[in-house]
Design a protein around this motif. Structure first.
Motif, PDB file in Angstrom:
ATOM      1  N   LYS A  40      39.457  46.029  31.327  1.00 12.59           N
ATOM      2  CA  LYS A  40      39.964  45.107  32.358  1.00 12.59           C
ATOM      3  C   LYS A  40      41.474  44.903  32.241  1.00 12.59           C
ATOM      4  CE  LYS A  40      37.300  41.720  30.957  1.00 12.59           C
ATOM      5  NZ  LYS A  40      36.752  42.359  29.733  1.00 12.59           N
ATOM      6  N   SER A  41      41.942  44.634  31.008  1.00  9.49           N
ATOM      7  CA  SER A  41      43.384  44.417  30.832  1.00  9.49           C
ATOM      8  C   SER A  41      44.161  45.684  31.133  1.00  9.49           C
ATOM      9  CB  SER A  41      43.696  43.974  29.396  1.00  9.49           C
ATOM     10  OG  SER A  41      43.118  42.722  29.143  1.00  9.49           O
ATOM     11  N   THR A  42      43.656  46.807  30.686  1.00  6.72           N
ATOM     12  CA  THR A  42      44.341  48.076  30.929  1.00  6.72           C
ATOM     13  C   THR A  42      44.465  48.327  32.432  1.00  6.72           C
ATOM     14  OG1 THR A  42      43.451  48.912  28.851  1.00  6.72           O
ATOM     15  CG2 THR A  42      44.311  50.552  30.407  1.00  6.72           C
ATOM     16  N   PHE A 160      46.300  38.126  37.073  1.00  2.00           N
ATOM     17  CA  PHE A 160      46.005  37.158  36.006  1.00  2.00           C
ATOM     18  C   PHE A 160      45.074  37.810  34.994  1.00  2.00           C
ATOM     19  CE2 PHE A 160      46.971  34.502  39.664  1.00  2.00           C
ATOM     20  CZ  PHE A 160      47.678  33.434  39.123  1.00  2.00           C
ATOM     21  N   ASP A 161      45.490  37.827  33.728  1.00  3.55           N
ATOM     22  CA  ASP A 161      44.628  38.408  32.695  1.00  3.55           C
ATOM     23  C   ASP A 161      44.093  37.302  31.788  1.00  3.55           C
ATOM     24  OD1 ASP A 161      43.236  40.033  31.032  1.00  3.55           O
ATOM     25  OD2 ASP A 161      44.961  41.158  30.273  1.00  3.55           O
ATOM     26  N   GLU A 162      42.902  36.857  32.083  1.00  2.00           N
ATOM     27  CA  GLU A 162      42.246  35.786  31.325  1.00  2.00           C
ATOM     28  C   GLU A 162      43.179  34.598  31.071  1.00  2.00           C
ATOM     29  OE1 GLU A 162      39.771  36.778  28.064  1.00  2.00           O
ATOM     30  OE2 GLU A 162      39.461  38.832  28.730  1.00  2.00           O
ATOM     31  N   PRO A 163      43.699  34.022  32.153  1.00  2.00           N
ATOM     32  CA  PRO A 163      44.732  32.982  32.004  1.00  2.00           C
ATOM     33  C   PRO A 163      44.240  31.707  31.327  1.00  2.00           C
ATOM     34  CG  PRO A 163      43.962  33.073  34.269  1.00  2.00           C
ATOM     35  CD  PRO A 163      43.383  34.266  33.578  1.00  2.00           C
TER      36      PRO A 163
HETATM   37 MG    MG Z   1      41.489  42.020  28.160  1.00  2.00          MG
END
Ligand code: MG
Ligand code: ADP
Length: 240
Positions: A40-42, A160-163
């Motif tokens: 997901k982050s990638t 937004f990455d797991e804000p």
């Molecule tokens: Mg991640």
């Protein structure tokens, strides 16, 4: 607004993204859910070129960002990113954190930059914290500053990455409220989150990622009430 086509990303021998294709319309809010390590982050980091895709193409508002020799800094201005850890400059005040890039990158005068920064701080409810340093802010306040900093650049999309993952539970709501406000004024957003309530209530579409692929996607109703894929069902049974 965002088009991703056949996106692959490997780190050495490790294939992390295995052919992701997604279109996100203007003003759409797309939540990405899925197990840890699924990429997901990638995926988000490829959209603002914090990672260089191995192959595949990405367009933001019609601009092909995977073109060679693209101005990476310009792309990063168009796609505002908010991380789990807020990454504020500790030796700068709230106001300086929000106005810095406006001065350095956008070349606004200090006065103009601070005026714009204050307007945005008002929107995220932090005007009264303009002159304090990050150490004096709660986690929720820091994350709202990080959101304000991204918004100050007037991005076309927000990523937004797991804000809220690093926040104490009582601070999650204030950050989700700011994100909800952004959704309401029509910001195009991709949100990686474990907040299933937010995904269900605010997003237009939910993508379930597993093992570098989008395994299933649909409206929140489709995903949360009528998931079809076994992997989605197993994941949701653990988090809901
Ligand atoms: Mg991640
Ligand atoms: P998620 O955000 O869904 O938890 P990530 O995108 O962070 O997943 O990571 C997916 C996989 O890619 C993991 O196996 C992770 O270890 C690996 N990975 C992520 N970034 C790098 C990197 N810079 N170098 C090597 N491996 C990485």
């Amino acid at each position: 607004m965002i088009e991703v086509k056949d996106l692959y990303k490997s780190f050495g021998d490790l294939q992390v993204l295995k052919g992701i294709s997604v279109n996100v319309k203007e003003s759409e809010v797309v939540c990405v859910i899925g197990p840890s390590g699924s990429g997901k982050s990638t995926f988000l980091r490829c959209i603002n070129l914090l990672e260089q895709p191995t192959s595949g193409d990405i367009w933001i508002d019609g601009n092909k960002i995977t073109e060679p020799h693209i101005d990476i800094n310009r792309i990063r201005e168009e796609a505002g990113m908010v991380f789990q850890h807020f990454n504020l400059f500790p030796h700068k005040t709230t106001l300086e954190n929000v106005s810095l890039a406006l001065i350095k990158v956008r070349k606004l005068s200090k006065e103009e930059a601070e005026k714009r920064a204050l307007e945005i701080l008002r929107k995220v409810g932090l005007e009264d914290k303009a002159h304090v340093y990050p150490v004096a802010l709660s986690g929720g306040q820091k994350q709202r500053v990080a959101i304000a900093r991204a918004l100050a650049m007037r991005p076309k999309v927000m990523l937004f990455d797991e804000p809220t993952s690093a926040l104490d539970p009582e601070m999650v709501g204030e950050v989700l409220n700011v994100m909800n406000d952004l959704a309401k004024i029509g910001m195009t957003m991709i949100v990686v989150t474990h907040e299933m309530g937010f995904a269900r209530e605010v997003s237009d579409r939910v993508l379930f990622m597993d093992d570098g692929m989008i395994v299933e996607e649909g409206t929140p109703q489709d995903i949360f009430n009528h998931a079809q894929n076994e992997r989605t069902i197993t994941f949701l049974s653990k988090v809901l």
